[in-house]
Design a protein around this motif. Structure first.
Motif, PDB file in Angstrom:
ATOM      1  N   GLY A 381     -11.528 -16.201 -15.391  1.00 36.74           N
ATOM      2  CA  GLY A 381     -12.156 -15.789 -16.762  1.00 36.74           C
ATOM      3  C   GLY A 381     -12.839 -17.001 -17.205  1.00 36.74           C
ATOM      4  O   GLY A 381     -13.628 -17.496 -16.414  1.00 36.74           O
ATOM      5  N   PRO A 382     -12.785 -17.222 -18.449  1.00 36.05           N
ATOM      6  CA  PRO A 382     -13.454 -18.599 -18.994  1.00 36.05           C
ATOM      7  C   PRO A 382     -12.834 -19.779 -18.605  1.00 36.05           C
ATOM      8  O   PRO A 382     -13.264 -20.813 -18.917  1.00 36.05           O
ATOM      9  N   TRP A 383     -11.679 -19.811 -17.890  1.00 34.65           N
ATOM     10  CA  TRP A 383     -11.176 -21.043 -18.018  1.00 34.65           C
ATOM     11  C   TRP A 383     -10.941 -21.492 -16.511  1.00 34.65           C
ATOM     12  O   TRP A 383     -11.164 -20.715 -15.567  1.00 34.65           O
ATOM     13  N   LEU A 384     -10.549 -22.862 -16.263  1.00 44.03           N
ATOM     14  CA  LEU A 384     -10.611 -23.497 -14.950  1.00 44.03           C
ATOM     15  C   LEU A 384      -9.274 -23.240 -14.332  1.00 44.03           C
ATOM     16  O   LEU A 384      -8.054 -23.255 -15.029  1.00 44.03           O
ATOM     17  N   ASP A 385      -9.177 -22.672 -13.154  1.00 42.58           N
ATOM     18  CA  ASP A 385      -7.818 -22.123 -12.549  1.00 42.58           C
ATOM     19  C   ASP A 385      -7.401 -23.619 -11.798  1.00 42.58           C
ATOM     20  O   ASP A 385      -7.679 -24.127 -10.975  1.00 42.58           O
ATOM     21  N   ARG A 386      -6.410 -24.275 -12.675  1.00 32.11           N
ATOM     22  CA  ARG A 386      -6.059 -25.472 -12.201  1.00 32.11           C
ATOM     23  C   ARG A 386      -5.091 -25.608 -11.037  1.00 32.11           C
ATOM     24  O   ARG A 386      -5.046 -26.296 -10.211  1.00 32.11           O
ATOM     25  N   GLU A 387      -4.554 -24.356 -10.681  1.00 33.49           N
ATOM     26  CA  GLU A 387      -3.733 -24.151  -9.564  1.00 33.49           C
ATOM     27  C   GLU A 387      -4.590 -24.129  -8.383  1.00 33.49           C
ATOM     28  O   GLU A 387      -4.175 -24.787  -7.428  1.00 33.49           O
ATOM     29  N   ARG A 388      -5.655 -23.433  -8.339  1.00 33.61           N
ATOM     30  CA  ARG A 388      -6.634 -23.109  -7.431  1.00 33.61           C
ATOM     31  C   ARG A 388      -7.176 -24.422  -7.071  1.00 33.61           C
ATOM     32  O   ARG A 388      -7.787 -24.897  -5.960  1.00 33.61           O
ATOM     33  N   LEU A 389      -7.816 -25.304  -8.282  1.00 32.88           N
ATOM     34  CA  LEU A 389      -8.223 -26.802  -8.140  1.00 32.88           C
ATOM     35  C   LEU A 389      -7.238 -27.531  -7.158  1.00 32.88           C
ATOM     36  O   LEU A 389      -7.855 -28.279  -6.379  1.00 32.88           O
ATOM     37  N   GLU A 390      -5.967 -27.628  -7.792  1.00 34.06           N
ATOM     38  CA  GLU A 390      -5.005 -28.433  -6.952  1.00 34.06           C
ATOM     39  C   GLU A 390      -5.103 -28.232  -5.719  1.00 34.06           C
ATOM     40  O   GLU A 390      -4.786 -29.036  -4.542  1.00 34.06           O
ATOM     41  N   GLN A 391      -4.875 -26.819  -5.412  1.00 29.79           N
ATOM     42  CA  GLN A 391      -4.713 -26.295  -3.869  1.00 29.79           C
ATOM     43  C   GLN A 391      -5.918 -26.684  -2.964  1.00 29.79           C
ATOM     44  O   GLN A 391      -5.850 -27.026  -1.763  1.00 29.79           O
ATOM     45  N   LYS A 392      -7.217 -26.245  -3.571  1.00 30.79           N
ATOM     46  CA  LYS A 392      -8.372 -26.766  -2.851  1.00 30.79           C
ATOM     47  C   LYS A 392      -8.451 -28.207  -2.504  1.00 30.79           C
ATOM     48  O   LYS A 392      -8.834 -28.817  -1.345  1.00 30.79           O
TER      49      LYS A 392
END
Length: 517
Positions: A381-392
């Motif tokens: 949505g309008p937010w940064l996906d921190r979990e996906r950021l960390e995984q990537k």
């Protein structure tokens, strides 16, 4: 004496009788959050000797140099000068002792003359009249092996002349220990040998020279002794005459070097076409003049040029950072509205000349790795996906062997080589069709250079085009299908790399135009 090193076999150290060291670092330890940069490191530096310091980025060389020059204080250990413990709390105190640093990038005032810059090394130098300053400098520099035109403006000097100026300034300040940080990284082949001839004369005069470099052939040819650091520890010290390049690589990496893959022939067609490109410098002067070339799919085109020849302006024009006149076509389509973000979306990646220009040092490693893709791949949505950021980030850190305590570590705490790995990981993660790489291994270690070269060749084999701009001619010939030289904004070539020798390309970078054959 034989010493066993993990992963390196036996390293034979021969104890030779020699006079006491001029300078000694004894059991130096220095740590930063999450890392021990120097771990009980002891090194002696003798008068009349060139002592090379080797190691990967992050091995602790820069920290040790900064401790010696008073920029950092050790957590433990001591520095002894002529056998006496000393405190080096600042560069001014280092200079007072006779320890001088010649930085990788000269710290000079370009619009002033050589004499005015040297006045910084004279007590009360700026209080002298111009005539008296020139007379004083000629008197003080009489007999020195390094010669420069005192009345020339620094902005008109070559990289080698600027380096000589830095060394002369150190000599005027009474240097007895000279620290040279990557001294040949910005020099042409024609400037390298004169530098080492000058250093040999300084050595003969009794100066202790600390030589930090990643170029093993130069180290073996010109050093007297070699100390190798790995992961903050001293893992070897040996006379240069007894060392081999393979042995030094194994000491630095803890393993044998991985052979570079062979270049595959380029594919047919044209991916990038540049027609009559003209670009101006920051001062509004012509920097790139009517440049024309093409790059095929799967081709690495290498462009050489000394600093100030137009390579920076060329790269910035092609990556959306500077306006230009002429035509730039990507697979036949013009790059008109070519902002960096739009270019990346069209498959153009960029490794910039200066790492700070391609990173945000205060942000984390994970955030820097996501700078290109967070809007398109890492949103919830309008937010940064921190979990996906960390995984990537974790995936890229593992794939590109980025040495970092964690993905959340601020990027500024990483070594230069690991920052460069992070930039490459970010740019190559999107499988670009064209990579524009400026000095991709500048100042990085053997291991990082090995990895960068392997990545560029492998991606070219997969069809990615590479425009490689570098001052390292050995790297240029090792990686390029064709090579060209920029001289005062004009492009000479391209020609097949097999048809142009290293020395000839070096001359084309610095002299009036000649034929390619």
């Amino acid at each position: 004496m034989e010493e066993e090193r993990p992963g390196c076999g036996k390293l034979v150290l021969r104890m030779e009788t020699s006079p006491p060291p001029l300078l000694r670092l004894a059991h130096i330890t220095r740590s930063f959050p999450g890392v021990i940069a120097n771990d009980q490191v002891s090194v002696d530096f003798h008068a009349g000797e060139v002592h090379a310091l080797l190691g990967e980025n992050g091995a602790g060389k820069t920290t040790l140099m900064n401790i010696l020059y008073g920029l950092y204080a050790p957590d433990s250990g001591e520095i002894l000068f002529e056998g006496r413990p000393v405190r080096v709390g600042s560069p001014a105190q280092a200079l007072k002792l006779g320890i001088a640093l010649v930085p990788q990038h000269p710290l000079l005032v370009d619009r002033h003359t050589v004499a005015e810059n040297l006045a910084l090394g004279l007590r009360g130098g700026f209080l002298l009249t111009r005539r008296r300053l020139l007379a004083t400098l000629r008197e003080r520099l009489a007999g020195q092996p390094l010669q420069v035109d005192l009345e020339a403006r620094v902005e008109n000097l070559s990289a080698g002349e600027k380096q000589r100026l830095e060394i002369l300034r150190a000599l005027l300040q009474g240097a007895r220990v000279l620290i040279l940080d990557e001294p040949t990284s910005v020099l042409t082949p024609q400037e390298v040998e004169p530098l080492f001839q000058q250093l040999a004369r300084l050595k003969a005069q009794g100066m202790a020279i600390l030589f930090i470099s990643h170029k093993l052939d130069e180290v073996l040819a010109h050093a007297d002794r070699i100390t190798v650091l790995r992961a903050g520890k001293k893992v070897g010290e040996l006379p240069a005459r007894e060392a081999t390049q393979e042995q030094l690589v194994k000491l630095m990496l803890g393993r044998d070097a991985v052979p570079r893959p062979r270049l595959a022939p380029p594919q047919s067609g044209v991916r990038l076409e540049v027609k009559d490109l003209e670009v101006r410098s920051d001062r509004g002067l012509p920097a790139v003049r009517k440049v024309r070339f093409t790059v095929a799919p799967g081709e690495i085109l290498g462009i050489a040029g000394v600093a100030g020849s137009g390579q920076r302006e060329l790269v910035e024009a092609l990556t959306g950072l500077r306006p230009f006149h002429g035509q730039v076509l990507l697979e036949g389509q013009p790059l008109e509205d070519h902002s960096p973000a739009r270019l990346f979306a069209r498959g153009v990646a960029h490794v910039p000349e200066e790492r700070p220009a391609g990173t945000v040092p205060t942000m984390s490693v994970a955030e820097n790795l996501a700078l290109r893709t967070f809007r398109t791949e890492l949103r919830r949505g309008p937010w940064l996906d921190r979990e996906r950021l960390e995984q990537k980030a974790t995936e890229l850190i593992r794939t590109y062997q980025i040495a970092t305590p964690s993905p959340d570590t601020p990027l500024r705490l990483l070594s230069g080589g690991n920052i460069q790995r992070a930039v490459l990981a970010r740019e190559l993660a999107g499988s670009p069709r064209l990579l524009i790489a400026a000095h991709p291994t500048y100042g990085v270690d053997v291991g990082a250079t090995e990895q960068v070269h392997r990545l560029l060749i492998q991606r070219a084999q997969e069809g990615m085009s590479v425009l490689l701009v570098t001052e390292d001619l050995e790297e240029l010939f090792a990686l390029s299908h064709r090579v060209a030289a920029l001289y005062q904004g004009e492009l000479r070539g391209p020609w097949p790399a097999s048809e142009v020798g290293l020395e000839r390309l070096g001359r084309m970078m610095t002299q009036a135009a000649e034929g390619a054959a």
